[in-house]
Design a protein around this motif. Sequence first.
Motif, PDB file in Angstrom:
ATOM      1  N   ILE A 275      13.413  -5.823  -0.190  1.00  0.00           N
ATOM      2  CA  ILE A 275      12.376  -5.613   0.840  1.00  0.00           C
ATOM      3  C   ILE A 275      11.135  -4.982   0.213  1.00  0.00           C
ATOM      4  O   ILE A 275       9.994  -5.372   0.508  1.00  0.00           O
ATOM      5  CB  ILE A 275      12.920  -4.706   1.980  1.00  0.00           C
ATOM      6  CG1 ILE A 275      14.015  -5.427   2.749  1.00  0.00           C
ATOM      7  CG2 ILE A 275      11.792  -4.264   2.918  1.00  0.00           C
ATOM      8  CD1 ILE A 275      13.541  -6.535   3.668  1.00  0.00           C
ATOM      9  N   LEU A 276      11.338  -4.003  -0.683  1.00  0.00           N
ATOM     10  CA  LEU A 276      10.179  -3.345  -1.318  1.00  0.00           C
ATOM     11  C   LEU A 276       9.305  -4.372  -2.026  1.00  0.00           C
ATOM     12  O   LEU A 276       8.078  -4.290  -2.007  1.00  0.00           O
ATOM     13  CB  LEU A 276      10.643  -2.257  -2.294  1.00  0.00           C
ATOM     14  CG  LEU A 276      11.248  -1.015  -1.636  1.00  0.00           C
ATOM     15  CD1 LEU A 276      11.725  -0.022  -2.710  1.00  0.00           C
ATOM     16  CD2 LEU A 276      10.257  -0.322  -0.710  1.00  0.00           C
ATOM     17  N   LYS A 277       9.964  -5.360  -2.633  1.00  0.00           N
ATOM     18  CA  LYS A 277       9.202  -6.429  -3.318  1.00  0.00           C
ATOM     19  C   LYS A 277       8.467  -7.282  -2.296  1.00  0.00           C
ATOM     20  O   LYS A 277       7.286  -7.584  -2.443  1.00  0.00           O
ATOM     21  CB  LYS A 277      10.160  -7.325  -4.113  1.00  0.00           C
ATOM     22  CG  LYS A 277      10.432  -6.797  -5.485  1.00  0.00           C
ATOM     23  CD  LYS A 277      10.657  -7.961  -6.487  1.00  0.00           C
ATOM     24  CE  LYS A 277      10.944  -7.382  -7.862  1.00  0.00           C
ATOM     25  NZ  LYS A 277      12.354  -6.964  -8.004  1.00  0.00           N
ATOM     26  N   LEU A 278       9.187  -7.665  -1.237  1.00  0.00           N
ATOM     27  CA  LEU A 278       8.586  -8.558  -0.230  1.00  0.00           C
ATOM     28  C   LEU A 278       7.391  -7.912   0.475  1.00  0.00           C
ATOM     29  O   LEU A 278       6.460  -8.591   0.871  1.00  0.00           O
ATOM     30  CB  LEU A 278       9.635  -8.972   0.813  1.00  0.00           C
ATOM     31  CG  LEU A 278      10.659 -10.007   0.352  1.00  0.00           C
ATOM     32  CD1 LEU A 278      11.748 -10.191   1.408  1.00  0.00           C
ATOM     33  CD2 LEU A 278       9.967 -11.349   0.083  1.00  0.00           C
ATOM     34  N   ILE A 279       7.443  -6.596   0.641  1.00  0.00           N
ATOM     35  CA  ILE A 279       6.319  -5.930   1.317  1.00  0.00           C
ATOM     36  C   ILE A 279       5.304  -5.400   0.302  1.00  0.00           C
ATOM     37  O   ILE A 279       4.356  -4.715   0.680  1.00  0.00           O
ATOM     38  CB  ILE A 279       6.788  -4.806   2.283  1.00  0.00           C
ATOM     39  CG1 ILE A 279       7.497  -3.667   1.522  1.00  0.00           C
ATOM     40  CG2 ILE A 279       7.674  -5.373   3.372  1.00  0.00           C
ATOM     41  CD1 ILE A 279       7.869  -2.487   2.408  1.00  0.00           C
ATOM     42  N   ASN A 280       5.547  -5.712  -0.965  1.00  0.00           N
ATOM     43  CA  ASN A 280       4.586  -5.399  -2.029  1.00  0.00           C
ATOM     44  C   ASN A 280       4.278  -3.907  -2.146  1.00  0.00           C
ATOM     45  O   ASN A 280       3.119  -3.508  -2.288  1.00  0.00           O
ATOM     46  CB  ASN A 280       3.282  -6.180  -1.750  1.00  0.00           C
ATOM     47  CG  ASN A 280       2.481  -6.376  -3.009  1.00  0.00           C
ATOM     48  OD1 ASN A 280       3.019  -6.319  -4.111  1.00  0.00           O
ATOM     49  ND2 ASN A 280       1.182  -6.568  -2.866  1.00  0.00           N
ATOM     50  N   ARG A 281       5.316  -3.099  -2.080  1.00  0.00           N
ATOM     51  CA  ARG A 281       5.093  -1.646  -2.135  1.00  0.00           C
ATOM     52  C   ARG A 281       4.648  -1.169  -3.526  1.00  0.00           C
ATOM     53  O   ARG A 281       4.026  -0.133  -3.665  1.00  0.00           O
ATOM     54  CB  ARG A 281       6.385  -0.909  -1.756  1.00  0.00           C
ATOM     55  CG  ARG A 281       6.530  -0.609  -0.307  1.00  0.00           C
ATOM     56  CD  ARG A 281       5.488   0.339   0.224  1.00  0.00           C
ATOM     57  NE  ARG A 281       5.660   1.710  -0.223  1.00  0.00           N
ATOM     58  CZ  ARG A 281       4.809   2.693   0.081  1.00  0.00           C
ATOM     59  NH1 ARG A 281       3.743   2.454   0.812  1.00  0.00           N
ATOM     60  NH2 ARG A 281       5.012   3.920  -0.361  1.00  0.00           N
ATOM     61  N   GLY A 282       5.041  -1.888  -4.555  1.00  0.00           N
ATOM     62  CA  GLY A 282       4.612  -1.475  -5.894  1.00  0.00           C
ATOM     63  C   GLY A 282       5.473  -0.389  -6.511  1.00  0.00           C
ATOM     64  O   GLY A 282       5.093   0.200  -7.526  1.00  0.00           O
ATOM     65  N   HIS A 283       6.602  -0.065  -5.896  1.00  0.00           N
ATOM     66  CA  HIS A 283       7.553   0.870  -6.518  1.00  0.00           C
ATOM     67  C   HIS A 283       8.958   0.428  -6.131  1.00  0.00           C
ATOM     68  O   HIS A 283       9.133  -0.410  -5.234  1.00  0.00           O
ATOM     69  CB  HIS A 283       7.313   2.320  -6.085  1.00  0.00           C
ATOM     70  CG  HIS A 283       7.467   2.545  -4.604  1.00  0.00           C
ATOM     71  ND1 HIS A 283       8.680   2.507  -3.965  1.00  0.00           N
ATOM     72  CD2 HIS A 283       6.553   2.785  -3.638  1.00  0.00           C
ATOM     73  CE1 HIS A 283       8.513   2.731  -2.680  1.00  0.00           C
ATOM     74  NE2 HIS A 283       7.219   2.887  -2.439  1.00  0.00           N
ATOM     75  N   ASP A 284       9.946   0.988  -6.819  1.00  0.00           N
ATOM     76  CA  ASP A 284      11.324   0.624  -6.469  1.00  0.00           C
ATOM     77  C   ASP A 284      12.099   1.848  -6.000  1.00  0.00           C
ATOM     78  O   ASP A 284      11.559   2.962  -5.936  1.00  0.00           O
ATOM     79  CB  ASP A 284      12.007  -0.077  -7.655  1.00  0.00           C
ATOM     80  CG  ASP A 284      12.026   0.807  -8.902  1.00  0.00           C
ATOM     81  OD1 ASP A 284      11.828   2.034  -8.761  1.00  0.00           O
ATOM     82  OD2 ASP A 284      12.230   0.284 -10.015  1.00  0.00           O
ATOM     83  N   ILE A 285      13.368   1.623  -5.693  1.00  0.00           N
ATOM     84  CA  ILE A 285      14.224   2.694  -5.167  1.00  0.00           C
ATOM     85  C   ILE A 285      14.342   3.853  -6.164  1.00  0.00           C
ATOM     86  O   ILE A 285      14.364   5.013  -5.786  1.00  0.00           O
ATOM     87  CB  ILE A 285      15.655   2.152  -4.901  1.00  0.00           C
ATOM     88  CG1 ILE A 285      15.608   0.938  -4.006  1.00  0.00           C
ATOM     89  CG2 ILE A 285      16.574   3.208  -4.311  1.00  0.00           C
ATOM     90  CD1 ILE A 285      15.095   1.220  -2.649  1.00  0.00           C
ATOM     91  N   GLU A 286      14.445   3.478  -7.440  1.00  0.00           N
ATOM     92  CA  GLU A 286      14.612   4.512  -8.470  1.00  0.00           C
ATOM     93  C   GLU A 286      13.433   5.491  -8.458  1.00  0.00           C
ATOM     94  O   GLU A 286      13.613   6.705  -8.579  1.00  0.00           O
ATOM     95  CB  GLU A 286      14.706   3.813  -9.830  1.00  0.00           C
ATOM     96  CG  GLU A 286      15.467   4.616 -10.846  1.00  0.00           C
ATOM     97  CD  GLU A 286      15.449   3.925 -12.201  1.00  0.00           C
ATOM     98  OE1 GLU A 286      15.652   2.696 -12.239  1.00  0.00           O
ATOM     99  OE2 GLU A 286      15.206   4.630 -13.190  1.00  0.00           O
ATOM    100  N   GLN A 287      12.234   4.955  -8.293  1.00  0.00           N
ATOM    101  CA  GLN A 287      11.053   5.835  -8.252  1.00  0.00           C
ATOM    102  C   GLN A 287      11.064   6.741  -7.012  1.00  0.00           C
ATOM    103  O   GLN A 287      10.641   7.888  -7.082  1.00  0.00           O
ATOM    104  CB  GLN A 287       9.769   4.992  -8.286  1.00  0.00           C
ATOM    105  CG  GLN A 287       9.460   4.466  -9.673  1.00  0.00           C
ATOM    106  CD  GLN A 287       8.390   3.392  -9.639  1.00  0.00           C
ATOM    107  OE1 GLN A 287       8.578   2.341  -9.036  1.00  0.00           O
ATOM    108  NE2 GLN A 287       7.277   3.647 -10.283  1.00  0.00           N
ATOM    109  N   ILE A 288      11.569   6.185  -5.911  1.00  0.00           N
ATOM    110  CA  ILE A 288      11.663   7.028  -4.701  1.00  0.00           C
ATOM    111  C   ILE A 288      12.628   8.179  -4.975  1.00  0.00           C
ATOM    112  O   ILE A 288      12.334   9.343  -4.710  1.00  0.00           O
ATOM    113  CB  ILE A 288      12.180   6.230  -3.477  1.00  0.00           C
ATOM    114  CG1 ILE A 288      11.276   5.035  -3.173  1.00  0.00           C
ATOM    115  CG2 ILE A 288      12.292   7.134  -2.257  1.00  0.00           C
ATOM    116  CD1 ILE A 288      11.849   4.082  -2.120  1.00  0.00           C
ATOM    117  N   GLU A 289      13.770   7.825  -5.549  1.00  0.00           N
ATOM    118  CA  GLU A 289      14.781   8.858  -5.769  1.00  0.00           C
ATOM    119  C   GLU A 289      14.312   9.912  -6.757  1.00  0.00           C
ATOM    120  O   GLU A 289      14.554  11.103  -6.564  1.00  0.00           O
ATOM    121  CB  GLU A 289      16.108   8.221  -6.224  1.00  0.00           C
ATOM    122  CG  GLU A 289      17.226   8.824  -5.397  1.00  0.00           C
ATOM    123  CD  GLU A 289      18.617   8.538  -5.888  1.00  0.00           C
ATOM    124  OE1 GLU A 289      18.930   7.349  -6.041  1.00  0.00           O
ATOM    125  OE2 GLU A 289      19.364   9.519  -6.091  1.00  0.00           O
TER     126      GLU A 289
END
Length: 397
Positions: A275-289
Motif C-alpha cells: 500500500i505504501l508503494k501504491l500511495i507513493n509515500r516514499g518510505h517503507d515500514i522499516e523507516q516507520i519503525e
Amino acid sequence: MEIKRLLFRYTPTNRYSITALVASIFSYRKDIDLIEVRHLNEIFNFEVKGTVVLFSFMSFDFETVEKEVKILKNKGYTLIAGGPHATANPQQTLNIGFDYVFIGDGEENIRKFINGEFPSNRIYDGISKRVDLSNFPPFCPEKNLYMPIEITRGCPFSCGYCQTPRLAGKVVRHRTLEQIIEFSKIGVKNGRKIARFISPNSFGYGSKNGVIPNPEKVDNLLYNLKKVGVEEIYFGTFPSDVRPESINEEILSVIKKYVNNKYIVIGAQSGSDRILKLINRGHDIEQIENALYLLNKFGFIPRVDFIFGFPFETDEDIDKTFEFIKKIVNKYNAKVHAHTFMPLPGTPLANIGAGKLKEKHYKFLGTLTAQGYLDGYWLKQEELARRVASVNSSSPI
Ligand code: SF4
C-alpha cells in the motif's frame, strides 16, 4: 468595481486561510472592511454594491457552497473562491457561479484583486507565481487574529491522496527565522505565550529539501522563541506532523530541550509496504519503525496517522496493517490517529472511488478506540469520502 468590504465566509475548516488573507490585506490596505460571517443570513445585512464574499473551502463542503452561491448570485453579490477545492478544480468552481477563483497561494493575488487587477480568464494563478512567505505577516495582531505560524509551505513528496503538493507546491519554502521571532514577540506582548506551527514536516524547517533535518536551524528557532518570552512550545505535533525519515537522534536531542509536547505526530498511513508503494509515500515500514523506536527512546509518545479503506486495499493489506498497529502500540507505546481514505480532487487517487471500510475495520478500530489507543474522525470521513467522490464524478473536467 469599487470594493468597500470583503466578507469572509467562515467554516470550521478555513480559519487559518482566512487569517492569512486578512493579515495580507490589512498590512497592505486599511480602507477596506474585513468582516467574518458565520451564517449565510449575515451577508444580507450588507448592500450588494461594494461587497465581495470570499469562500475558501474543502471538497466535502462543495454541495453546501454550491447552494449558498446560488442564493448569493441571485441577489447580485460578487463572489470569489480559493482553497483546496478551487485550486484542484477552478473551472468547476467558476461554473457554479463564482466570479473569480484563486488557485495556490492567495496572499499576493488577493492584493491584486482589491487593487482592481482582474485576469481575463477569471483565475488568479498562485501556482506558477508562488509567494515568499516572509513577505506576508503570519497572522494579524491588529485584528486580534492569531494562528499557529506557518513556518514552511510546500512539500517535495507526492502522496497519492494528498492535495498539498498542488495547493502549496513541491518546492519547500521556509519563513525566515527573523520574521517568526518578530511575530512571536508581538504575540507574547499580547498574551500569546504558546507557540504552535504549521508545516508539512516541521522537522524539515530550515532544511534545503525539507526532509533531512537542519538541527542547528531548529535549535536557533526554538531557542529564540524562548528568549522572546514564549512559555510553551509545541513542535512536531498538531497542526503539523513529521515524516518518518526526518526523525533522527540529533533533531530529537534538540527539540527535547525546548518542547512541551509529549506526543510527536508522525505520518505512517499503512502497515503494508504494498500500500505504501501504491500511495507513493516514499518510505517503507522499516523507516516507520525506526522512527518510532527513536521517538520512544527519547521519551516521546508517537501519535501515528493511518489511512484505512483504500479501494485497492486487500484483506492481506488490512491484516498486515492491523498486525503492525498491534506491534507499535505494544512496543513503542504508540497511539493511532485513524482516517478513512477520501478521493480528493486534484490528487493522483481522485478517481478511484470513495474509501470504504469493512466489517473488520469497524471491529478493530472500535476495539482500539475503546481501549484508548485510537482516535480520529474515521467514521465521519467515510461519509465525507462518499460526498467527495460524488463531487468528482459531477465535475466537468
Ligand atoms: S501527505 Fe504529507 S508528505 Fe505526503 S504529500 Fe502530503 S504533505 Fe507531503
